[in-house]
Scaffold this motif. Structure first.
Motif, short mmCIF file in Angstrom:
data_model
loop_
_atom_site.label_atom_id
_atom_site.label_comp_id
_atom_site.label_asym_id
_atom_site.label_seq_id
_atom_site.Cartn_x
_atom_site.Cartn_y
_atom_site.Cartn_z
N PHE B 34 34.92 25.63 92.39
CA PHE B 34 34.14 26.67 93.06
C PHE B 34 32.87 25.94 93.51
O PHE B 34 32.39 24.98 93.00
N TYR B 36 29.21 27.53 94.71
CA TYR B 36 28.24 28.53 94.93
C TYR B 36 26.83 28.29 95.38
O TYR B 36 26.64 26.97 95.43
N GLN B 38 22.67 29.30 96.21
CA GLN B 38 21.67 30.12 95.89
C GLN B 38 20.50 29.92 96.95
O GLN B 38 20.01 28.79 97.04
N GLY B 43 20.17 35.28 93.72
CA GLY B 43 21.27 34.85 92.71
C GLY B 43 22.15 33.90 93.30
O GLY B 43 21.76 33.71 94.46
N LEU B 44 23.20 33.82 92.58
CA LEU B 44 24.27 32.72 93.28
C LEU B 44 25.43 33.62 93.99
O LEU B 44 25.83 34.59 93.60
N LEU B 46 29.14 33.26 95.73
CA LEU B 46 30.60 32.44 95.82
C LEU B 46 30.62 32.16 97.43
O LEU B 46 30.71 32.83 98.26
N GLU B 88 20.27 25.85 97.68
CA GLU B 88 20.75 24.99 96.52
C GLU B 88 22.05 25.28 96.38
O GLU B 88 22.59 26.45 96.14
N PHE B 90 25.68 24.65 94.15
CA PHE B 90 26.40 24.42 92.80
C PHE B 90 27.88 24.19 92.86
O PHE B 90 28.34 25.40 93.45
N LEU B 102 32.39 29.17 83.20
CA LEU B 102 32.37 28.31 84.18
C LEU B 102 31.47 26.97 83.64
O LEU B 102 30.59 27.51 83.28
N PHE B 104 28.77 24.46 85.33
CA PHE B 104 28.42 24.34 86.54
C PHE B 104 27.75 22.66 86.82
O PHE B 104 27.32 22.31 85.51
N GLY B 105 27.77 22.22 88.03
CA GLY B 105 26.96 21.20 88.08
C GLY B 105 25.40 21.36 88.10
O GLY B 105 24.89 22.55 88.07
N THR B 106 24.58 20.32 88.16
CA THR B 106 23.13 20.47 88.21
C THR B 106 22.64 20.82 89.63
O THR B 106 21.27 21.02 89.63
#
Lengths: 114, 114
Positions: B34, B36, B38, B43-44, B46, B88, B90, B102, B104-106
Motif C-alpha cells: 500500500f 498512503y 498524509q 490523517g492518512l 489510501l 508525507e 507512507f 500493517l 508502515f515505513g518511516t
C-alpha cells in the motif's frame, strides 16, 4: 464515506495525569486501531481491536491501555502520562481483517505531556 | 522480520517535474502493498494498493506504483507533480494471517517548489 472522528485535535496534559483519547467511526467497522506517529519512526501500532471488548497488543503497548465497549468507539488510555508519550496519535478503522479492507484514519490528536 | 524501508526522508521537486518515491520491503510471503498520503494536519488516505496481477497499479490523484518482486520494491510515481501533492507519503505492507495489521515505513516528506 467512512468517517473516523477523534474527539480532540490538540491536548496538553501534565505528567502523571490519566489521559483518554476517544475515537468514533460511523461505518460499523469490525476493526479499530491506535497508532502513534513520531518523526523518523513512521506509524507504530499501539493496540487494535477486532470486536467489541476484544483487544490485542500492537508493537508498543507499554504505558497504554484501550477500551472498546461499543463497536463504534475505541478509546486509548494513558494511565499515567509521561513526557515520552508526547506524540501524534492516529485512530483507524477497517471493515474486517482481510488485506482487501483498507484502513480509514482520523485526523489525529497531537498530545503534549509537560 | 518483516519491514518496510523508505530510504528518502525528504524530497524536494519542482512543480511539473516527475516524481518517484522509493519503497523496499522485507517479507517472506506474497506481499500486499500500500501507499498512503498524509496531507498537513490530516490523517492518512489510501493512494493505491497491490495484491496480485498487473505489477503496475493506478491510484488516485494521478499516482501509480510498480511492484518489482526481484528488487523487493514498490516505488510510487507521478509524471507531473502539483503543488497540492506536498505531503508525507507512507509505504506499508499487510501481514497475511494477522488481523489486518500493517507495517508502515518511516515516511517520505515531499516538498514542491513553484
Amino acid at each position: 464515506d467512512v468517517k473516523v472522528t477523534q474527539s480532540s485535535r490538540y491536548l496538553v496534559k501534565r505528567t502523571g495525569e490519566k489521559v483518554f483519547l476517544e475515537c468514533v467511526q460511523d461505518m460499523d467497522h469490525e476493526n479499530m486501531f491506535w497508532y502513534r506517529q513520531d518523526p523518523g519512526l513512521g506509524l507504530r501500532l499501539i493496540y487494535f481491536s477486532y470486536d467489541v471488548k476484544m483487544k490485542e497488543k500492537g508493537d508498543i503497548p507499554e504505558g497504554y491501555s484501550v477500551s472498546r465497549e461499543k463497536k463504534e468507539r475505541f478509546s486509548l488510555i494513558l494511565e499515567s502520562a509521561s513526557t515520552n508519550q508526547t506524540s501524534m496519535y492516529l485512530c483507524a478503522s477497517s471493515q474486517d481483517s482481510s488485506y482487501n479492507s483498507p484502513l480509514h484514519f482520523g485526523n489525529g490528536t497531537r498530545l503534549t505531556v509537560t | 522480520a518483516q519491514s518496510v524501508t523508505q530510504p528518502d526522508i525528504h524530497i524536494t521537486v519542482s512543480e511539473g517535474a516527475s516524481l518517484e518515491l522509493r519503497c523496499n520491503y522485507s517479507y517472506g510471503a506474497t506481499p500486499y502493498l500500500f501507499w498512503y498520503v498524509q496531507s498537513p494536519g490530516q490523517g492518512l488516505q489510501l493512494l493505491l494498493k497491490y495484491f496480485s496481477g498487473d505489477t503496475l497499479v493506478q491510484g488516485i490523484k494521478g499516482f501509480e506504483a510498480e511492484f518489482k518482486r526481484s528488487q523487493s520494491s514498490f516505488n510510487l510515481r507521478k509524471p507531473s507533480v502539483h503543488w497540492s501533492d506536498a505531503a508525507e507519503y507512507f509505504c506499508a505492507v499487510h501481514l497475511t494471517g494477522a488481523t489486518n495489521k500493517l507495517i508502515f515505513g518511516t515516511g517520505t516528506l515531499l516538498a514542491v517548489q513553484p
